[in-house]
Write an enzyme that holds these catalytic residues in place. Structure first.
Site, PDB file in Angstrom:
ATOM      1  N   TYR A  13      -8.064  -2.019  -2.570  1.00 27.70           N
ATOM      2  CA  TYR A  13      -8.806  -2.237  -1.314  1.00 27.70           C
ATOM      3  C   TYR A  13      -9.504  -0.954  -0.823  1.00 27.70           C
ATOM      4  N   ASN A  34      -4.172   0.419 -13.050  1.00 25.15           N
ATOM      5  CA  ASN A  34      -3.464  -0.464 -13.994  1.00 25.15           C
ATOM      6  C   ASN A  34      -3.613  -1.935 -13.604  1.00 25.15           C
ATOM      7  N   LEU A  35      -4.346  -2.200 -12.540  1.00 24.59           N
ATOM      8  CA  LEU A  35      -4.648  -3.565 -12.067  1.00 24.59           C
ATOM      9  C   LEU A  35      -3.382  -4.343 -11.686  1.00 24.59           C
ATOM     10  N   CYS A  36      -2.310  -3.629 -11.288  1.00 29.18           N
ATOM     11  CA  CYS A  36      -1.102  -4.372 -10.896  1.00 29.18           C
ATOM     12  C   CYS A  36      -1.302  -5.070  -9.560  1.00 29.18           C
ATOM     13  N   SER A 126       0.104   7.898   5.198  1.00 31.98           N
ATOM     14  CA  SER A 126       0.130   6.800   6.163  1.00 31.98           C
ATOM     15  C   SER A 126       0.747   7.284   7.466  1.00 31.98           C
ATOM     16  N   TYR A 151       9.175   2.258   1.279  1.00 34.77           N
ATOM     17  CA  TYR A 151       7.746   2.561   1.088  1.00 34.77           C
ATOM     18  C   TYR A 151       7.355   3.790   1.899  1.00 34.77           C
ATOM     19  N   LYS A 155       6.066   7.897   0.895  1.00 35.51           N
ATOM     20  CA  LYS A 155       4.905   8.650   1.411  1.00 35.51           C
ATOM     21  C   LYS A 155       5.349  10.016   1.929  1.00 35.51           C
ATOM     22  N   ASN A 181      -4.281   1.836  10.757  1.00 35.58           N
ATOM     23  CA  ASN A 181      -4.248   0.478  10.191  1.00 35.58           C
ATOM     24  C   ASN A 181      -5.617   0.067   9.656  1.00 35.58           C
ATOM     25  N   VAL A 219       3.387 -14.425  15.605  1.00 33.05           N
ATOM     26  CA  VAL A 219       3.250 -13.155  16.335  1.00 33.05           C
ATOM     27  C   VAL A 219       4.659 -12.613  16.542  1.00 33.05           C
ATOM     28  N   ARG A 233      -1.698  -1.277  17.842  1.00 34.59           N
ATOM     29  CA  ARG A 233      -1.990  -0.461  16.662  1.00 34.59           C
ATOM     30  C   ARG A 233      -3.422   0.068  16.736  1.00 34.59           C
TER      31      ARG A 233
HETATM   32  P1  NAD Z   1      -4.121  -1.613  -3.084  1.00 37.63           P
HETATM   33  O1  NAD Z   1      -2.856  -2.197  -3.608  1.00 37.63           O
HETATM   34  O2  NAD Z   1      -5.266  -2.512  -2.813  1.00 37.63           O
HETATM   35  O3  NAD Z   1      -4.628  -0.447  -4.085  1.00 37.63           O
HETATM   36  C1  NAD Z   1      -3.741   0.326  -4.862  1.00 37.63           C
HETATM   37  C2  NAD Z   1      -4.245   0.274  -6.298  1.00 37.63           C
HETATM   38  O4  NAD Z   1      -3.407   1.083  -7.114  1.00 37.63           O
HETATM   39  C3  NAD Z   1      -4.210  -1.135  -6.887  1.00 37.63           C
HETATM   40  O5  NAD Z   1      -5.485  -1.429  -7.423  1.00 37.63           O
HETATM   41  C4  NAD Z   1      -3.153  -1.061  -7.975  1.00 37.63           C
HETATM   42  O6  NAD Z   1      -3.468  -1.903  -9.057  1.00 37.63           O
HETATM   43  C5  NAD Z   1      -3.186   0.425  -8.342  1.00 37.63           C
HETATM   44  N1  NAD Z   1      -1.938   0.977  -8.878  1.00 37.63           N
HETATM   45  C6  NAD Z   1      -0.691   0.872  -8.354  1.00 37.63           C
HETATM   46  N2  NAD Z   1       0.173   1.545  -9.117  1.00 37.63           N
HETATM   47  C7  NAD Z   1      -0.540   2.115 -10.131  1.00 37.63           C
HETATM   48  C8  NAD Z   1      -0.193   2.926 -11.232  1.00 37.63           C
HETATM   49  N3  NAD Z   1       1.064   3.280 -11.467  1.00 37.63           N
HETATM   50  N4  NAD Z   1      -1.178   3.336 -12.066  1.00 37.63           N
HETATM   51  C9  NAD Z   1      -2.459   2.965 -11.851  1.00 37.63           C
HETATM   52  N5  NAD Z   1      -2.841   2.172 -10.829  1.00 37.63           N
HETATM   53  C10 NAD Z   1      -1.875   1.752  -9.989  1.00 37.63           C
HETATM   54  O7  NAD Z   1      -3.746  -0.767  -1.797  1.00 37.63           O
HETATM   55  P2  NAD Z   1      -4.690  -0.127  -0.674  1.00 37.63           P
HETATM   56  O8  NAD Z   1      -4.505  -0.889   0.566  1.00 37.63           O
HETATM   57  O9  NAD Z   1      -6.052   0.070  -1.230  1.00 37.63           O
HETATM   58  O10 NAD Z   1      -3.953   1.264  -0.494  1.00 37.63           O
HETATM   59  C11 NAD Z   1      -4.413   2.441  -1.165  1.00 37.63           C
HETATM   60  C12 NAD Z   1      -3.485   3.580  -0.815  1.00 37.63           C
HETATM   61  O11 NAD Z   1      -3.463   3.760   0.591  1.00 37.63           O
HETATM   62  C13 NAD Z   1      -2.035   3.361  -1.225  1.00 37.63           C
HETATM   63  O12 NAD Z   1      -1.500   4.603  -1.632  1.00 37.63           O
HETATM   64  C14 NAD Z   1      -1.369   2.911   0.058  1.00 37.63           C
HETATM   65  O13 NAD Z   1       0.006   3.191   0.062  1.00 37.63           O
HETATM   66  C15 NAD Z   1      -2.127   3.737   1.077  1.00 37.63           C
HETATM   67  N6  NAD Z   1      -2.121   3.162   2.442  1.00 37.63           N
HETATM   68  C16 NAD Z   1      -2.590   1.897   2.611  1.00 37.63           C
HETATM   69  C17 NAD Z   1      -2.592   1.343   3.895  1.00 37.63           C
HETATM   70  C18 NAD Z   1      -3.088  -0.066   4.127  1.00 37.63           C
HETATM   71  O14 NAD Z   1      -2.839  -0.611   5.200  1.00 37.63           O
HETATM   72  N7  NAD Z   1      -3.798  -0.690   3.192  1.00 37.63           N
HETATM   73  C19 NAD Z   1      -2.118   2.098   4.984  1.00 37.63           C
HETATM   74  C20 NAD Z   1      -1.661   3.395   4.766  1.00 37.63           C
HETATM   75  C21 NAD Z   1      -1.678   3.922   3.460  1.00 37.63           C
HETATM   76  C1  UD1 Z   2       2.582  -1.986   8.163  1.00 36.74           C
HETATM   77  C2  UD1 Z   2       3.772  -1.202   7.676  1.00 36.74           C
HETATM   78  C3  UD1 Z   2       3.341   0.230   7.413  1.00 36.74           C
HETATM   79  C4  UD1 Z   2       2.189   0.261   6.435  1.00 36.74           C
HETATM   80  C5  UD1 Z   2       1.051  -0.604   6.978  1.00 36.74           C
HETATM   81  C6  UD1 Z   2      -0.067  -0.714   5.982  1.00 36.74           C
HETATM   82  C7  UD1 Z   2       5.762  -2.249   8.624  1.00 36.74           C
HETATM   83  C8  UD1 Z   2       6.899  -2.095   9.573  1.00 36.74           C
HETATM   84  N1  UD1 Z   2       4.853  -1.273   8.642  1.00 36.74           N
HETATM   85  O1  UD1 Z   2       2.128  -1.396   9.389  1.00 36.74           O
HETATM   86  O2  UD1 Z   2       4.436   0.960   6.871  1.00 36.74           O
HETATM   87  O3  UD1 Z   2       1.727   1.590   6.249  1.00 36.74           O
HETATM   88  O4  UD1 Z   2       1.536  -1.928   7.236  1.00 36.74           O
HETATM   89  O5  UD1 Z   2       0.301  -1.466   4.876  1.00 36.74           O
HETATM   90  O6  UD1 Z   2       5.695  -3.204   7.876  1.00 36.74           O
HETATM   91  N2  UD1 Z   2       1.942  -8.883  12.978  1.00 36.74           N
HETATM   92  C9  UD1 Z   2       2.149 -10.137  13.508  1.00 36.74           C
HETATM   93  N3  UD1 Z   2       2.059 -11.199  12.673  1.00 36.74           N
HETATM   94  C10 UD1 Z   2       1.794 -11.076  11.333  1.00 36.74           C
HETATM   95  C11 UD1 Z   2       1.571  -9.776  10.810  1.00 36.74           C
HETATM   96  C12 UD1 Z   2       1.668  -8.707  11.666  1.00 36.74           C
HETATM   97  O7  UD1 Z   2       2.414 -10.284  14.694  1.00 36.74           O
HETATM   98  O8  UD1 Z   2       1.745 -12.088  10.631  1.00 36.74           O
HETATM   99  C13 UD1 Z   2       2.007  -7.734  13.902  1.00 36.74           C
HETATM  100  C14 UD1 Z   2       3.091  -6.746  13.512  1.00 36.74           C
HETATM  101  O9  UD1 Z   2       4.295  -7.090  14.123  1.00 36.74           O
HETATM  102  C15 UD1 Z   2       2.502  -5.456  14.038  1.00 36.74           C
HETATM  103  C16 UD1 Z   2       0.974  -5.645  13.959  1.00 36.74           C
HETATM  104  O10 UD1 Z   2       0.772  -7.050  13.808  1.00 36.74           O
HETATM  105  O11 UD1 Z   2       2.840  -5.330  15.371  1.00 36.74           O
HETATM  106  C17 UD1 Z   2       0.372  -4.936  12.771  1.00 36.74           C
HETATM  107  O12 UD1 Z   2       1.111  -5.297  11.625  1.00 36.74           O
HETATM  108  P1  UD1 Z   2       0.697  -4.859  10.154  1.00 36.74           P
HETATM  109  O13 UD1 Z   2      -0.706  -5.231   9.896  1.00 36.74           O
HETATM  110  O14 UD1 Z   2       1.740  -5.385   9.203  1.00 36.74           O
HETATM  111  O15 UD1 Z   2       0.736  -3.262  10.198  1.00 36.74           O
HETATM  112  P2  UD1 Z   2       1.922  -2.288  10.651  1.00 36.74           P
HETATM  113  O16 UD1 Z   2       3.185  -3.004  10.902  1.00 36.74           O
HETATM  114  O17 UD1 Z   2       1.394  -1.427  11.732  1.00 36.74           O
END
Ligand code: NAD
Ligand code: UD1
Length: 351
Positions: A13, A34-36, A126, A151, A155, A181, A219, A233
């Protein structure tokens, strides 16, 4: 000859939006994934959007032979490291997978970088590293807290590992980007968030209710000490986030050492405010019901993004309306994510 930026997890993403931003800014990129949790269709769409070939290698960051081969074949200047597992819920069930993939994978990557004399790294951290904040907005100088799940702990461990690495060798320059977020999608509607299985995050759940894949939104919690009892958030547009990586790469070129930057907007919205904004913007009503608080949720969390403003010259430009409009365009044009054949976006109906 332009040097290459290696993007691990670049089919995911945030990685795909960052790849697009880098290519548009003139970078040559190589995606390793790795497309997991992603698929090749994302790379195909990036090629359609940029009208260029996007170098892609399907492979794992934990494969040192592959990494050495990549570093020897491409003239890599910097690495933007997204590759990670990211489900909080799964990390509780399978902690070893998370420590192996995220922590050990980052070790493997850094060792390969050092072997091949590449010392610039941008890492996806994060806001979870702050744990339960004592006050908002959260600035970097409050220090890290206690993440509440495996998780989050991966980080924090990686942040500490990378800090030690910088302390040990002045050639490293590393940027830790603490995302708040991320939501939204590229305005074309061609790339976006495509979670596998049932999503956990708010926006993917909400849009799946809107297209009828989930009957109603749950919610979690109505009794938090916030404006309306639901959690608050700092939602940030993924395109703004992507631009933050571009700025970080520029600054790291001339500033060795470890750097921490919050990437958030500085504005918080409650769950109910998000639902009602979505309804206002799209004209679609969202059935929802309250449930007890979700384990590990904190009441409120939003960033002080001032340090990124001062040091990166970066600030989020896209507001909530654009975040929701772009999220909905992506979801409605691609009801099955990347499995959908892409339809030309229709204008979003505004009430
Ligand atoms: P995502 O899952 O869409 O992207 C991660 C990508 O990494 C995927 O395409 C997956 O196939 C690849 N991957 C995982 N393990 C791998 C490996 N061992 N080797 C090669 N490829 C691998 O996730 P995202 O939402 O795009 O998040 C990207 C980064 O940002 C992550 O490190 C995530 O922890 C961090 N992050 C995301 C959020 C969020 O809300 N999306 C918030 C805070 C931090
Ligand atoms: C979550 C993770 C955080 C991670 C981030 C991005 C937890 C406790 N935290 O953050 O570690 O970095 O995602 O992947 O899981 N909510 C609802 N209904 C839903 C989904 C969410 O009410 O179906 C609420 C949650 O309670 C929260 C808010 O929406 O209050 C945002 O939730 P979410 O999008 O999951 O993000 P975080 O919890 O902030």
């Amino acid at each position: 000859m332009r040097k290459t930026t290696l993007i691990t997890g670049g089919a995911g993403y945030i990685g795909s939006h960052t790849a697009l931003a880098l290519i548009n800014a003139g970078h040559k990129v190589l995606v390793l994934d790795n497309l997991c949790n992603s698929c090749r269709e994302c790379i195909r769409r990036l090629e359609q959007l940029t009208l260029t070939r996007v170098d892609f290698i399907k492979g794992d960051i934990r494969d040192p032979v592959l990494l050495d081969d990549i570093f020897s074949r491409y003239d890599i200047e910097a690495v933007v490291h997204f590759a990670s597992l990211k489900s909080v819920e799964e990390s509780v069930r399978k902690p070893l997978d998370y420590y192996a993939n995220n922590v050990a994978g980052t070790l493997d990557l850094c060792q390969a970088m050092a072997r091949n004399n590449v010392f610039q790294l941008v890492f996806s951290s994060s806001a979870t590293v702050y744990g339960e904040p004592s006050h908002t907005p959260i600035a970097e100088d409050v220090g890290t807290g206690k993440p509440v799940n495996p998780y989050g702990r991966t980080k924090l461990m990686i942040e500490e590992l990378l800090t030690d690495l910088c302390d040990s060798d002045p050639r490293w320059s590393i940027g830790l980007l603490r995302y708040f977020n991320p939501i939204g999608a590229h305005e074309s509607g061609m790339i976006g968030e495509d979670p596998r299985g049932r999503p956990n995050n708010l926006l993917p759940c909400l849009t799946q209710v809107a297209i009828g894949r989930i009957p109603e939104l749950t919610v979690y919690g109505s009794d938090y000490p916030t404006v309306d009892g639901t959690c608050v958030r700092d939602y940030i547009h993924v395109v703004d986030l992507a631009i933050g990586h571009l700025k970080a790469l520029q600054v790291l070129q001339h500033n060795n050492g470890i750097h921490f930057w919050n990437l958030g907007t500085g504005v918080g919205y409650s769950v109910l405010q998000i639902i009602h904004s979505f309804e206002d913007i799209t004209g679609i009503s969202i059935p929802y019901r309250f449930a007890p608080r979700r384990l590990g949720d904190i009441a409120k969390c939003w960033a002080d993004p001032g340090k990124a403003g001062r040091e990166l010259g970066w600030s989020a430009q896209r507001g909530l309306e654009q975040m929701i409009t772009d999220t909905w365009r992506w979801q409605s044009c691609n009801p099955q994510g990347y499995q959908s054949s892409f339809k030309i976006p229709a204008p979003v109906a505004v009430k």
